[in-house]
Scaffold this motif. Structure first.
Motif, PDB file in Angstrom:
ATOM      1  N   GLY A   1       0.792  -1.224   0.000  1.00  0.00           N
ATOM      2  CA  GLY A   1       0.000   0.000   0.000  1.00  0.00           C
ATOM      3  C   GLY A   1       0.819   1.264   0.000  1.00  0.00           C
ATOM      4  O   GLY A   1       1.708   1.457  -0.828  1.00  0.00           O
ATOM      5  N   ARG A   2       0.527   2.089   0.999  1.00  0.00           N
ATOM      6  CA  ARG A   2       1.104   3.439   1.074  1.00  0.00           C
ATOM      7  C   ARG A   2       2.626   3.444   1.064  1.00  0.00           C
ATOM      8  O   ARG A   2       3.271   4.284   0.465  1.00  0.00           O
ATOM      9  N   GLY A   3       3.214   2.518   1.812  1.00  0.00           N
ATOM     10  CA  GLY A   3       4.674   2.436   1.789  1.00  0.00           C
ATOM     11  C   GLY A   3       5.380   3.469   2.641  1.00  0.00           C
ATOM     12  O   GLY A   3       6.533   3.822   2.367  1.00  0.00           O
ATOM     13  N   SER A   4       4.738   3.931   3.718  1.00  0.00           N
ATOM     14  CA  SER A   4       5.437   4.934   4.543  1.00  0.00           C
ATOM     15  C   SER A   4       6.593   4.296   5.310  1.00  0.00           C
ATOM     16  O   SER A   4       7.636   4.936   5.502  1.00  0.00           O
ATOM     17  N   ASN A   5       6.436   3.050   5.732  1.00  0.00           N
ATOM     18  CA  ASN A   5       7.574   2.371   6.376  1.00  0.00           C
ATOM     19  C   ASN A   5       8.688   2.121   5.372  1.00  0.00           C
ATOM     20  O   ASN A   5       9.871   2.247   5.700  1.00  0.00           O
ATOM     21  N   MET A   6       8.299   1.767   4.157  1.00  0.00           N
ATOM     22  CA  MET A   6       9.303   1.607   3.100  1.00  0.00           C
ATOM     23  C   MET A   6      10.086   2.901   2.922  1.00  0.00           C
ATOM     24  O   MET A   6      11.320   2.890   2.812  1.00  0.00           O
TER      25      MET A   6
ATOM     26  N   ALA B   1       6.821  -4.670   4.926  1.00  0.00           N
ATOM     27  CA  ALA B   1       6.429  -3.337   5.408  1.00  0.00           C
ATOM     28  C   ALA B   1       5.019  -3.053   4.897  1.00  0.00           C
ATOM     29  O   ALA B   1       4.835  -2.438   3.852  1.00  0.00           O
ATOM     30  N   GLY B   2       4.043  -3.584   5.646  1.00  0.00           N
ATOM     31  CA  GLY B   2       2.659  -3.435   5.202  1.00  0.00           C
ATOM     32  C   GLY B   2       2.366  -4.350   4.026  1.00  0.00           C
ATOM     33  O   GLY B   2       1.593  -3.999   3.130  1.00  0.00           O
TER      34      GLY B   2
ATOM     35  N   ILE C   1       6.802  -5.727  10.489  1.00  0.00           N
ATOM     36  CA  ILE C   1       6.377  -4.745  11.486  1.00  0.00           C
ATOM     37  C   ILE C   1       4.878  -4.878  11.666  1.00  0.00           C
ATOM     38  O   ILE C   1       4.132  -4.982  10.690  1.00  0.00           O
ATOM     39  N   HIS C   2       4.460  -4.910  12.935  1.00  0.00           N
ATOM     40  CA  HIS C   2       3.044  -5.136  13.241  1.00  0.00           C
ATOM     41  C   HIS C   2       2.576  -4.052  14.208  1.00  0.00           C
ATOM     42  O   HIS C   2       3.240  -3.795  15.217  1.00  0.00           O
ATOM     43  N   PRO C   3       1.407  -3.453  13.929  1.00  0.00           N
ATOM     44  CA  PRO C   3       0.997  -2.294  14.730  1.00  0.00           C
ATOM     45  C   PRO C   3       0.274  -2.656  16.030  1.00  0.00           C
ATOM     46  O   PRO C   3      -0.855  -2.213  16.272  1.00  0.00           O
TER      47      PRO C   3
ATOM     48  N   ARG D   1       2.291   5.144  13.471  1.00  0.00           N
ATOM     49  CA  ARG D   1       3.180   5.173  12.302  1.00  0.00           C
ATOM     50  C   ARG D   1       4.437   5.999  12.562  1.00  0.00           C
ATOM     51  O   ARG D   1       5.515   5.656  12.105  1.00  0.00           O
TER      52      ARG D   1
ATOM     53  N   GLU E   1       6.604   3.691  14.274  1.00  0.00           N
ATOM     54  CA  GLU E   1       7.098   2.662  13.352  1.00  0.00           C
ATOM     55  C   GLU E   1       8.305   3.175  12.568  1.00  0.00           C
ATOM     56  O   GLU E   1       9.297   2.460  12.387  1.00  0.00           O
TER      57      GLU E   1
HETATM   58  C1  GRF Z   1       1.781  -0.339   9.201  1.00  0.00           C
HETATM   59  O1  GRF Z   1       0.945   0.111  10.225  1.00  0.00           O
HETATM   60  C2  GRF Z   1       2.416  -1.648   9.571  1.00  0.00           C
HETATM   61  O2  GRF Z   1       2.626  -1.806  10.945  1.00  0.00           O
HETATM   62  C3  GRF Z   1       1.392  -2.645   9.096  1.00  0.00           C
HETATM   63  O3  GRF Z   1       0.879  -2.097   7.913  1.00  0.00           O
HETATM   64  C4  GRF Z   1       1.002  -0.680   7.941  1.00  0.00           C
HETATM   65  C5  GRF Z   1       1.743  -0.295   6.699  1.00  0.00           C
HETATM   66  O4  GRF Z   1       1.769   1.103   6.506  1.00  0.00           O
HETATM   67  N1  GRF Z   1       1.977  -3.956   8.939  1.00  0.00           N
HETATM   68  P1  GRF Z   1       2.695   1.727   5.376  1.00  0.00           P
HETATM   69  O5  GRF Z   1       2.283   1.106   4.058  1.00  0.00           O
HETATM   70  O6  GRF Z   1       4.116   1.406   5.721  1.00  0.00           O
HETATM   71  O7  GRF Z   1       2.419   3.189   5.417  1.00  0.00           O
END
Ligand code: GRF
Length: 197
Positions: free
Chosen positions: A18-23, A94-95, A115-117, A178, A181
Protein backbone atom coordinates in the motif's frame (compact mmCIF):
# COMPACT_ATOMS: atom_id res chain seq x y z
CA UNK A 1 25.28 5.39 -0.13
CA UNK A 2 28.09 3.05 0.86
CA UNK A 3 31.60 4.24 0.07
CA UNK A 4 34.73 2.17 -0.39
CA UNK A 5 35.71 2.53 3.26
CA UNK A 6 32.38 1.41 4.77
CA UNK A 7 31.78 -2.25 5.61
CA UNK A 8 29.72 -4.16 3.07
CA UNK A 9 26.02 -3.57 3.40
CA UNK A 10 23.42 -6.28 3.48
CA UNK A 11 21.12 -6.35 0.46
CA UNK A 12 17.45 -6.20 1.43
CA UNK A 13 14.19 -6.43 -0.49
CA UNK A 14 11.17 -4.60 0.90
CA UNK A 15 7.68 -6.03 0.28
CA UNK A 16 4.73 -3.62 0.39
CA UNK A 17 1.03 -3.60 -0.47
CA UNK A 18 0.00 0.00 0.00
CA UNK A 19 1.10 3.44 1.07
CA UNK A 20 4.67 2.44 1.79
CA UNK A 21 5.44 4.93 4.54
CA UNK A 22 7.57 2.37 6.38
CA UNK A 23 9.30 1.61 3.10
CA UNK A 24 10.07 5.33 2.77
CA UNK A 25 11.47 5.44 6.31
CA UNK A 26 13.64 2.41 5.53
CA UNK A 27 14.81 3.89 2.22
CA UNK A 28 15.88 7.20 3.71
CA UNK A 29 17.52 5.50 6.68
CA UNK A 30 19.57 3.51 4.14
CA UNK A 31 20.86 6.83 2.80
CA UNK A 32 22.56 7.56 6.13
CA UNK A 33 26.31 6.91 6.10
CA UNK A 34 26.27 4.29 8.87
CA UNK A 35 23.38 2.19 7.52
CA UNK A 36 23.91 -1.58 7.54
CA UNK A 37 21.82 -2.26 4.44
CA UNK A 38 21.00 -1.24 0.89
CA UNK A 39 17.52 -1.58 -0.54
CA UNK A 40 17.94 -3.59 -3.75
CA UNK A 41 14.25 -4.14 -4.54
CA UNK A 42 10.77 -2.95 -3.61
CA UNK A 43 8.22 -5.62 -4.51
CA UNK A 44 4.45 -5.65 -4.24
CA UNK A 45 1.39 -7.81 -4.84
CA UNK A 46 -0.55 -4.68 -5.86
CA UNK A 47 0.59 -2.89 -9.02
CA UNK A 48 -1.39 0.17 -7.81
CA UNK A 49 0.45 0.34 -4.47
CA UNK A 50 1.11 3.97 -3.66
CA UNK A 51 4.62 3.22 -2.42
CA UNK A 52 5.78 1.93 -5.82
CA UNK A 53 5.94 5.38 -7.38
CA UNK A 54 8.16 6.65 -4.59
CA UNK A 55 10.53 3.69 -4.90
CA UNK A 56 10.73 4.30 -8.66
CA UNK A 57 11.33 8.02 -8.19
CA UNK A 58 14.20 7.18 -5.82
CA UNK A 59 15.72 4.85 -8.40
CA UNK A 60 15.05 1.61 -6.56
CA UNK A 61 14.29 -1.42 -8.77
CA UNK A 62 10.67 -2.54 -8.38
CA UNK A 63 8.67 -5.68 -9.03
CA UNK A 64 4.85 -5.69 -9.10
CA UNK A 65 2.74 -8.81 -9.59
CA UNK A 66 -0.91 -8.97 -8.65
CA UNK A 67 -1.82 -12.06 -6.68
CA UNK A 68 -5.26 -12.12 -8.31
CA UNK A 69 -5.92 -15.35 -10.18
CA UNK A 70 -2.73 -16.97 -8.87
CA UNK A 71 -2.34 -19.67 -6.25
CA UNK A 72 -0.66 -18.52 -3.06
CA UNK A 73 2.26 -20.86 -3.72
CA UNK A 74 2.80 -19.58 -7.28
CA UNK A 75 2.64 -15.95 -6.18
CA UNK A 76 5.07 -16.54 -3.33
CA UNK A 77 7.40 -18.35 -5.75
CA UNK A 78 7.38 -15.35 -8.10
CA UNK A 79 8.10 -12.94 -5.23
CA UNK A 80 10.88 -15.24 -4.04
CA UNK A 81 12.42 -15.35 -7.50
CA UNK A 82 12.30 -11.55 -7.81
CA UNK A 83 14.00 -11.14 -4.42
CA UNK A 84 16.73 -13.66 -5.29
CA UNK A 85 17.34 -12.19 -8.75
CA UNK A 86 17.86 -8.81 -7.08
CA UNK A 87 20.45 -10.45 -4.86
CA UNK A 88 18.45 -9.87 -1.68
CA UNK A 89 19.82 -11.52 1.44
CA UNK A 90 16.97 -10.39 3.69
CA UNK A 91 13.29 -9.60 3.17
CA UNK A 92 11.66 -6.77 5.06
CA UNK A 93 7.86 -6.85 5.12
CA UNK A 94 6.43 -3.34 5.41
CA UNK A 95 2.66 -3.43 5.20
CA UNK A 96 2.70 -6.52 2.96
CA UNK A 97 -0.90 -7.70 3.30
CA UNK A 98 -0.46 -11.31 2.25
CA UNK A 99 -0.31 -14.41 4.37
CA UNK A 100 2.81 -16.22 3.22
CA UNK A 101 3.06 -19.95 2.58
CA UNK A 102 4.93 -22.09 5.04
CA UNK A 103 7.45 -22.96 2.32
CA UNK A 104 8.26 -19.31 1.69
CA UNK A 105 8.61 -18.45 5.37
CA UNK A 106 10.90 -21.44 5.91
CA UNK A 107 13.12 -20.39 2.98
CA UNK A 108 13.64 -16.98 4.58
CA UNK A 109 13.40 -17.90 8.25
CA UNK A 110 15.77 -15.75 10.32
CA UNK A 111 16.17 -13.49 7.28
CA UNK A 112 12.68 -11.98 7.13
CA UNK A 113 11.31 -9.27 9.41
CA UNK A 114 7.83 -7.78 9.77
CA UNK A 115 6.38 -4.74 11.49
CA UNK A 116 3.04 -5.14 13.24
CA UNK A 117 1.00 -2.29 14.73
CA UNK A 118 0.41 -3.71 18.22
CA UNK A 119 2.33 -4.74 21.28
CA UNK A 120 2.55 -8.44 20.39
CA UNK A 121 1.50 -10.96 21.59
CA UNK A 122 -1.53 -8.69 21.97
CA UNK A 123 -3.67 -8.32 18.87
CA UNK A 124 -2.13 -10.32 16.05
CA UNK A 125 -4.01 -9.97 12.75
CA UNK A 126 -6.08 -6.96 11.70
CA UNK A 127 -7.90 -4.06 13.37
CA UNK A 128 -5.28 -3.78 16.10
CA UNK A 129 -5.88 -0.15 17.10
CA UNK A 130 -9.63 -0.52 17.63
CA UNK A 131 -9.06 -3.69 19.63
CA UNK A 132 -6.58 -1.91 21.92
CA UNK A 133 -9.00 1.02 22.41
CA UNK A 134 -11.99 -1.27 23.04
CA UNK A 135 -9.98 -3.24 25.62
CA UNK A 136 -9.30 -0.01 27.55
CA UNK A 137 -5.53 -0.39 27.14
CA UNK A 138 -3.38 2.54 28.26
CA UNK A 139 -1.05 2.00 25.31
CA UNK A 140 -1.01 0.70 21.80
CA UNK A 141 2.25 0.35 19.97
CA UNK A 142 4.34 -1.42 17.43
CA UNK A 143 6.42 -4.59 17.26
CA UNK A 144 9.17 -5.67 14.90
CA UNK A 145 9.44 -9.43 14.75
CA UNK A 146 10.96 -12.30 12.84
CA UNK A 147 8.53 -14.01 10.48
CA UNK A 148 7.62 -17.65 11.06
CA UNK A 149 4.83 -19.71 9.49
CA UNK A 150 2.42 -18.76 12.30
CA UNK A 151 0.91 -15.29 11.71
CA UNK A 152 2.52 -12.49 13.78
CA UNK A 153 4.01 -15.05 16.17
CA UNK A 154 7.76 -14.98 15.48
CA UNK A 155 10.34 -13.71 17.96
CA UNK A 156 9.80 -10.06 18.84
CA UNK A 157 13.00 -8.07 18.28
CA UNK A 158 11.79 -4.73 19.65
CA UNK A 159 8.66 -2.81 20.59
CA UNK A 160 7.68 0.81 21.13
CA UNK A 161 4.67 1.89 23.19
CA UNK A 162 2.31 4.66 22.09
CA UNK A 163 -0.07 6.23 24.63
CA UNK A 164 -3.81 5.96 24.02
CA UNK A 165 -5.41 9.31 24.83
CA UNK A 166 -8.96 10.02 25.98
CA UNK A 167 -11.22 10.10 22.94
CA UNK A 168 -8.64 8.32 20.78
CA UNK A 169 -9.93 6.86 17.52
CA UNK A 170 -8.39 3.98 15.60
CA UNK A 171 -7.38 6.49 12.92
CA UNK A 172 -5.71 8.94 15.28
CA UNK A 173 -3.88 6.14 17.07
CA UNK A 174 -2.78 4.57 13.77
CA UNK A 175 -1.32 7.88 12.65
CA UNK A 176 0.78 8.22 15.80
CA UNK A 177 1.80 4.57 15.78
CA UNK A 178 3.18 5.17 12.30
CA UNK A 179 5.52 7.87 13.66
CA UNK A 180 6.81 5.28 16.12
CA UNK A 181 7.10 2.66 13.35
CA UNK A 182 9.25 4.96 11.25
CA UNK A 183 11.68 5.41 14.14
CA UNK A 184 11.76 1.80 15.19
CA UNK A 185 11.95 -0.22 11.98
CA UNK A 186 15.19 1.15 10.48
CA UNK A 187 16.89 1.04 13.88
CA UNK A 188 15.93 -2.57 14.56
CA UNK A 189 16.82 -3.67 11.03
CA UNK A 190 20.26 -2.07 11.31
CA UNK A 191 20.89 -3.66 14.72
CA UNK A 192 19.65 -7.06 13.63
CA UNK A 193 21.78 -7.11 10.48
CA UNK A 194 24.89 -6.08 12.41
CA UNK A 195 24.26 -8.92 14.87
CA UNK A 196 24.11 -11.43 12.00
CA UNK A 197 27.64 -10.54 10.75
C1 GRF B 1 1.78 -0.34 9.20
O1 GRF B 1 0.95 0.11 10.22
C2 GRF B 1 2.42 -1.65 9.57
O2 GRF B 1 2.63 -1.81 10.94
C3 GRF B 1 1.39 -2.65 9.10
O3 GRF B 1 0.88 -2.10 7.91
C4 GRF B 1 1.00 -0.68 7.94
C5 GRF B 1 1.74 -0.29 6.70
O4 GRF B 1 1.77 1.10 6.51
N1 GRF B 1 1.98 -3.96 8.94
P1 GRF B 1 2.70 1.73 5.38
O5 GRF B 1 2.28 1.11 4.06
O6 GRF B 1 4.12 1.41 5.72
O7 GRF B 1 2.42 3.19 5.42
Amino acid sequence: MADAASPARTRVAIFISGRGSNMAALLYAAALPDAAYDVVLVATNDPQAEGLALAEAEGIPTFALSHKGMSRADHDAAMDEAARKAGAEFIVLAGYMRILTEGFTRQWQGRMLNIHPSLLPKYPGLDTHQRAIDAGDSHGGVSVHLVTPELDAGQVLAQMKVAIRAGETAESLAERVRFAEHQLYPRVLNDYLRMQR
